[in-house]
Design a protein around this motif. Structure first.
Motif, mmCIF file in Angstrom:
data_model
loop_
_atom_site.group_PDB
_atom_site.id
_atom_site.type_symbol
_atom_site.label_atom_id
_atom_site.label_comp_id
_atom_site.label_asym_id
_atom_site.label_seq_id
_atom_site.Cartn_x
_atom_site.Cartn_y
_atom_site.Cartn_z
ATOM 1 N N LEU A 239 -56.785 53.546 -2.808
ATOM 2 C CA LEU A 239 -57.756 53.369 -3.236
ATOM 3 C C LEU A 239 -58.251 52.898 -4.648
ATOM 4 O O LEU A 239 -59.224 52.782 -5.030
ATOM 5 N N LYS A 240 -57.085 52.717 -5.168
ATOM 6 C CA LYS A 240 -57.075 51.909 -6.406
ATOM 7 C C LYS A 240 -57.993 50.516 -6.721
ATOM 8 O O LYS A 240 -58.883 50.424 -7.621
ATOM 9 N N SER A 241 -57.595 49.434 -5.879
ATOM 10 C CA SER A 241 -58.273 48.346 -6.065
ATOM 11 C C SER A 241 -59.735 48.376 -5.661
ATOM 12 O O SER A 241 -60.646 47.649 -6.388
ATOM 13 N N LEU A 242 -60.244 49.801 -5.043
ATOM 14 C CA LEU A 242 -61.401 49.795 -4.609
ATOM 15 C C LEU A 242 -62.288 50.488 -5.896
ATOM 16 O O LEU A 242 -63.427 50.387 -5.988
ATOM 17 N N THR A 243 -61.656 51.240 -6.653
ATOM 18 C CA THR A 243 -62.266 52.277 -7.484
ATOM 19 C C THR A 243 -61.989 51.838 -8.969
ATOM 20 O O THR A 243 -62.364 52.359 -9.869
ATOM 21 N N GLU A 244 -60.852 50.995 -9.230
ATOM 22 C CA GLU A 244 -60.292 50.873 -10.522
ATOM 23 C C GLU A 244 -61.257 50.433 -11.709
ATOM 24 O O GLU A 244 -61.257 50.747 -12.765
ATOM 25 N N ASN A 245 -62.423 49.936 -11.361
ATOM 26 C CA ASN A 245 -63.448 49.157 -11.973
ATOM 27 C C ASN A 245 -64.768 50.162 -12.215
ATOM 28 O O ASN A 245 -65.830 50.075 -12.579
ATOM 29 N N THR A 246 -64.561 51.327 -11.478
ATOM 30 C CA THR A 246 -65.853 52.478 -11.490
ATOM 31 C C THR A 246 -65.757 53.210 -12.355
ATOM 32 O O THR A 246 -64.834 53.903 -12.751
ATOM 33 N N ASP A 247 -66.911 53.558 -13.177
ATOM 34 C CA ASP A 247 -66.978 54.506 -14.332
ATOM 35 C C ASP A 247 -67.844 55.724 -13.585
ATOM 36 O O ASP A 247 -68.683 56.072 -13.294
ATOM 37 N N PHE A 248 -66.585 56.588 -13.359
ATOM 38 C CA PHE A 248 -66.849 57.914 -12.457
ATOM 39 C C PHE A 248 -67.503 58.837 -13.355
ATOM 40 O O PHE A 248 -68.252 59.864 -12.688
ATOM 41 N N SER A 249 -67.525 58.843 -14.697
ATOM 42 C CA SER A 249 -68.325 59.559 -15.483
ATOM 43 C C SER A 249 -69.691 59.246 -15.483
ATOM 44 O O SER A 249 -70.894 60.073 -15.264
ATOM 45 N N GLU A 250 -70.022 57.658 -15.200
ATOM 46 C CA GLU A 250 -71.408 57.444 -14.735
ATOM 47 C C GLU A 250 -71.961 57.903 -13.345
ATOM 48 O O GLU A 250 -73.032 58.404 -13.107
ATOM 49 N N LEU A 251 -71.021 57.679 -12.451
ATOM 50 C CA LEU A 251 -71.558 58.087 -11.110
ATOM 51 C C LEU A 251 -71.522 59.577 -10.690
ATOM 52 O O LEU A 251 -72.704 59.917 -10.163
ATOM 53 N N CYS A 252 -70.966 60.257 -11.528
ATOM 54 C CA CYS A 252 -71.009 61.931 -11.284
ATOM 55 C C CYS A 252 -71.611 62.570 -12.185
ATOM 56 O O CYS A 252 -71.761 63.847 -12.378
ATOM 57 N N ILE A 253 -72.059 61.825 -13.334
ATOM 58 C CA ILE A 253 -73.159 62.461 -14.497
ATOM 59 C C ILE A 253 -72.395 63.500 -15.264
ATOM 60 O O ILE A 253 -72.803 64.610 -15.302
ATOM 61 N N THR A 254 -71.090 63.128 -15.796
ATOM 62 C CA THR A 254 -70.623 63.994 -16.680
ATOM 63 C C THR A 254 -70.079 63.399 -17.926
ATOM 64 O O THR A 254 -70.245 62.188 -17.949
ATOM 65 N N SER A 255 -69.478 64.044 -18.941
ATOM 66 C CA SER A 255 -69.208 63.565 -20.255
ATOM 67 C C SER A 255 -67.854 62.418 -20.393
ATOM 68 O O SER A 255 -67.935 61.593 -20.916
ATOM 69 N N LYS A 256 -67.057 62.890 -19.329
ATOM 70 C CA LYS A 256 -65.925 62.305 -19.115
ATOM 71 C C LYS A 256 -65.027 61.952 -17.927
ATOM 72 O O LYS A 256 -65.282 63.380 -17.090
ATOM 73 N N ALA A 257 -64.292 61.167 -17.334
ATOM 74 C CA ALA A 257 -63.812 61.080 -16.156
ATOM 75 C C ALA A 257 -62.547 60.725 -16.313
ATOM 76 O O ALA A 257 -62.568 59.244 -16.598
ATOM 77 N N GLU A 258 -61.301 61.260 -16.024
ATOM 78 C CA GLU A 258 -60.195 60.286 -15.845
ATOM 79 C C GLU A 258 -59.714 60.311 -14.523
ATOM 80 O O GLU A 258 -59.964 61.419 -13.740
ATOM 81 N N VAL A 259 -59.226 59.109 -14.180
ATOM 82 C CA VAL A 259 -58.691 58.846 -12.669
ATOM 83 C C VAL A 259 -57.323 58.694 -12.733
ATOM 84 O O VAL A 259 -56.741 57.850 -13.572
ATOM 85 N N SER A 260 -56.501 59.287 -11.757
ATOM 86 C CA SER A 260 -55.009 58.748 -11.707
ATOM 87 C C SER A 260 -54.796 58.701 -10.201
ATOM 88 O O SER A 260 -55.381 58.989 -9.287
ATOM 89 N N TYR A 261 -53.687 57.910 -9.852
ATOM 90 C CA TYR A 261 -53.502 57.371 -8.422
ATOM 91 C C TYR A 261 -52.012 57.500 -7.977
ATOM 92 O O TYR A 261 -51.159 57.905 -9.012
ATOM 93 N N LYS A 262 -51.869 58.414 -6.844
ATOM 94 C CA LYS A 262 -50.597 58.818 -6.204
ATOM 95 C C LYS A 262 -50.433 58.294 -4.999
ATOM 96 O O LYS A 262 -51.480 58.173 -4.414
ATOM 97 N N ASP A 263 -49.124 58.189 -4.668
ATOM 98 C CA ASP A 263 -49.258 57.729 -3.201
ATOM 99 C C ASP A 263 -49.075 58.945 -2.199
ATOM 100 O O ASP A 263 -49.073 60.390 -2.704
ATOM 101 N N ASP A 264 -49.765 58.795 -0.986
ATOM 102 C CA ASP A 264 -49.892 59.840 0.177
ATOM 103 C C ASP A 264 -50.610 61.359 -0.150
ATOM 104 O O ASP A 264 -50.083 62.211 -0.083
ATOM 105 N N ILE A 265 -51.706 61.010 -1.044
ATOM 106 C CA ILE A 265 -52.454 62.342 -1.365
ATOM 107 C C ILE A 265 -53.756 62.121 -0.816
ATOM 108 O O ILE A 265 -54.431 61.034 -0.824
ATOM 109 N N GLU A 266 -54.350 63.466 -0.834
ATOM 110 C CA GLU A 266 -55.997 63.382 -0.474
ATOM 111 C C GLU A 266 -56.773 63.280 -1.907
ATOM 112 O O GLU A 266 -56.225 63.851 -3.053
ATOM 113 N N THR A 267 -57.986 63.049 -2.020
ATOM 114 C CA THR A 267 -58.670 63.124 -3.192
ATOM 115 C C THR A 267 -58.975 64.286 -3.609
ATOM 116 O O THR A 267 -59.395 65.362 -2.717
ATOM 117 N N THR A 268 -58.692 64.586 -4.746
ATOM 118 C CA THR A 268 -58.833 65.915 -5.203
ATOM 119 C C THR A 268 -59.650 65.808 -6.644
ATOM 120 O O THR A 268 -59.575 64.435 -7.352
#
Length: 611
Positions: free
Chosen positions: A552-581
């Motif tokens: 999902l990295k190429s799909l989401t790396e330019n997305t501001d999730f703090s804006e999308l989820c209306i939070t003060s901050k959002a940090e995103v990390s990527y790992k192989d073979d995991i479900e979204t948490t």
């Protein structure tokens, strides 16, 4: 059906009735009611008539139009049927054939209107053959050429035409349109003469049909025939033939209408009524149906599905609804109800629609408040999509798709699904999604910022689209808003629906944002857990840690999730073979007085820095 003939000749009442009385096996008589072997009177009821018809027994006229016995009933000719019982009993006593007489209480047919007792009687009638001029074939062909809303109406009408007998078009009543038929007294043949028929039609057109009953027959026959050679019938035309003929004198006589009708619209019971008779009359006289489509609807019932009745006290008058809720709530109930079935209504149902109306009205209030009287009619063909943020491009795609659905539902008279789509767009796509995300830009960004201007532009497009889409349903609310925006225009109901150019359609972007919304929903679950435990209040009091699959990295790396989820901050990390948490935690730092975001350092937005 077996016929058991008694081997004796019965002298009925010993009063001169010398004929065989056959005993027939009647399937309509149950073993609880008797043996099932009955004597039948073919002139006095449909069960007896059909049983005798199947066994070659003719029905004769025993009762005349005044309810008196005819000369086929010896000794009692001229006696009214409801006065005959004591006379028959006296005759039986005279012949010493009466064993016992008394009174029985049993069911008896009554008129549902007048509640008066009825009697079945056999009379000569006039029929239109379903076969001799291929009327059945023409009608079935016409059904296949007709569009039905809902589609199940087609099979219902078709099955009726396939199995129906010849059409009985005469009735014996003292009111109605008379059958203009002369019968030759000697040959018993119907007078078929175009000159006479045209003469009768001309008289009817000028004076009405009542003159048939009062005027001299010679007036209708003209000089070609002698009135004493013919019997003028007094039968009237069956009323459904009357209603089935309406297309001819309504559509064909007016320049502002066309034949055939675009649509016949009535209740579902008219498959055996108006739809049915109109189809047969028109196919018989014009070779095709008088309509291009049929829309049939169910009937209004109460909230429990019971028929409305004054005696039950479950009737709701439209004027009472208007006083309590207003006309647009009643219109919402109509539009949202699935008219293919019966339409339920009570005050609890209307309350639900009133709540939905408030959500729609609040959507309009939000749009009007943020546009702040700066409404623009955006030229969508000249719109440069590349200058808009992805979220606005995604919303334009949703508007394009919704408009396609709107046109499809509208053309198919599917108002139930049309209204549902519009309501969901207001409550889900706008209020719970787009408005929620963009309120930060609307309230906190400088007026001249590009993102804010893009938001205002989209709000203009949404307002214009919603006004046009809702106008057929919320006719008063949309007119009120339209007059606020366009003081020099006459009415929204004189406007055309919007056309959305194909360039707004963007399936690739839609697929991307569908994935982003799935991630947002997972984040919201974590945020709601913290709110439920009272660790945070609003979502702006939360920080997010999101883990995504590497795919999902190429799909989401330019997305501001703090804006999308209306939070003060959002940090995103990527790992192989995991479900979204997603893990939400209470944000650390101080709350900005302008944007309300919690930061450990000073807020660096231009408007916020001033504070």
């Amino acid at each position: 059906m077996n016929l058991i003939t008694l081997s004796v000749v019965t002298h009925f009442l010993n009063l001169g009735y010398d004929h065989d009385i056959p005993m027939l096996e009647a399937r309509f008589v149950t073993t609880e009611q008797g043996t099932g072997i009955v004597h039948c009177a073919p002139s006095h009821g449909p069960d007896d008539f059909n049983l005798c018809l199947n066994n070659g027994i003719k029905a004769i006229e025993t009762v005349d139009g005044d309810g008196k016995y005819t000369n086929n009933v010896k000794l009692f000719e001229g006696t009214h049927i409801f006065k005959a019982n004591p006379i028959v009993i006296e005759k039986l006593k005279e012949q010493k054939n009466l064993l016992f007489n008394g009174e029985l209480v049993h069911s008896y047919p009554h008129s549902w209107r007048s509640k008066a007792p009825l009697v079945h009687r056999a009379t000569p009638q006039w029929f239109i053959s379903m076969e001799s001029h291929k009327l059945r074939y023409k009608a079935l062909k016409a059904i296949d050429e007709t569009t039905f809303y809902p589609s199940k109406g087609k099979e219902r009408l078709k099955s009726m035409i396939e199995t129906r007998p010849d059409w009985c078009v005469s009735r014996q009543r003292v009111w109605g349109v008379p059958l203009p038929i002369f019968v030759n007294k000697k040959t018993k043949e119907i007078l078929v003469d175009d000159e006479v028929i045209e003469n009768i039609a001309s008289i009817y057109e000028k004076e009405g049909s009542d003159c048939w009953f009062s005027d001299d027959p010679q007036r209708f026959l003209g000089n070609k025939y002698k009135a004493e050679d013919f019997e003028k019938l007094s039968d009237i035309v069956e009323v459904w033939f009357d209603s089935g003929s309406t297309h001819s004198f309504v559509l064909e006589k007016r320049d502002d209408l066309k034949w055939p009708a675009s649509m016949y619209l009535e209740g579902s019971d008219q498959h055996r009524g108006w739809f049915h008779s109109s189809l047969l009359e028109s196919c018989g006289t014009r070779g095709r149906a008088p309509f291009e489509s049929i829309l049939s609807h169910g009937f209004v019932v109460d909230g429990k599905g019971l028929k409305m009745s004054k005696s039950l006290g479950n009737v709701i008058a439209p004027e009472d609804i208007l006083k309590k809720y207003g006309a647009d709530i009643l219109r919402i109930w109509v539009a949202s109800s699935n008219y293919a079935e019966d339409l339920r209504i009570d005050y609890s149902i209307l309350d639900q629609h009133a709540d939905s109306y408030r959500k729609i009205r609040n959507t309009f209030r939000y749009l009007l408040g943020n546009i702040n009287d700066n409404f623009e009619n955006i030229n969508l063909d000249e719109l440069d999509l590349s200058k808009l943020p992805e979220l606005e491009q995604f919303m334009l795609h949703k508007i394009f798709v919704l408009n396609d659905k709107f046109k499809k539902y509208f053309r198919n008279y599917d108002f139930h699904n049309l209204y549902k789509e519009l309501l969901n767009f207001c409550t889900v796509d706008l209020s719970a999604f787009y408005f929620d995300i963009r309120k930060d830009n609307l309230y906190c960004d400088p007026k001249g910022s590009e993102k804010r201007k893009s938001t205002i532009l989209l709000l203009n497009i949404i307002l214009n689209a919603l006004l046009k889409w809702f106008a057929p349903i919320l006719s008063f609310t949309t007119e009120e808003i339209f007059k606020l925006l366009f003081k020099d225009q006459k009415s929204i109901h004189l406007e055309k629906f919007l056309e959305f150019p194909e360039k707004l359609k963007n399936e690739k972007l839609s697929n991307k944002w569908s994935e982003l919304i799935k991630i947002r929903n997972i984040c919201n679950i974590s945020i709601e857990e913290k709110r439920a435990s009272k660790e945070i209040g609003s979502s702006l009091e939360a920080d997010l840690k999101i883990q995504l699959n590497q795919k999902l990295k190429s799909l989401t790396e330019n997305t501001d999730f703090s804006e999308l989820c209306i939070t003060s901050k959002a940090e995103v990390s990527y790992k192989d073979d995991i479900e979204t948490t997603a893990i939400a935690s209470k944000a650390k730092g101080s709350k900005c007085l302008v944007c309300w975001k919690i930061k450990e350092t000073a807020c660096n937005r231009s408007n916020c820095a001033l504070n």
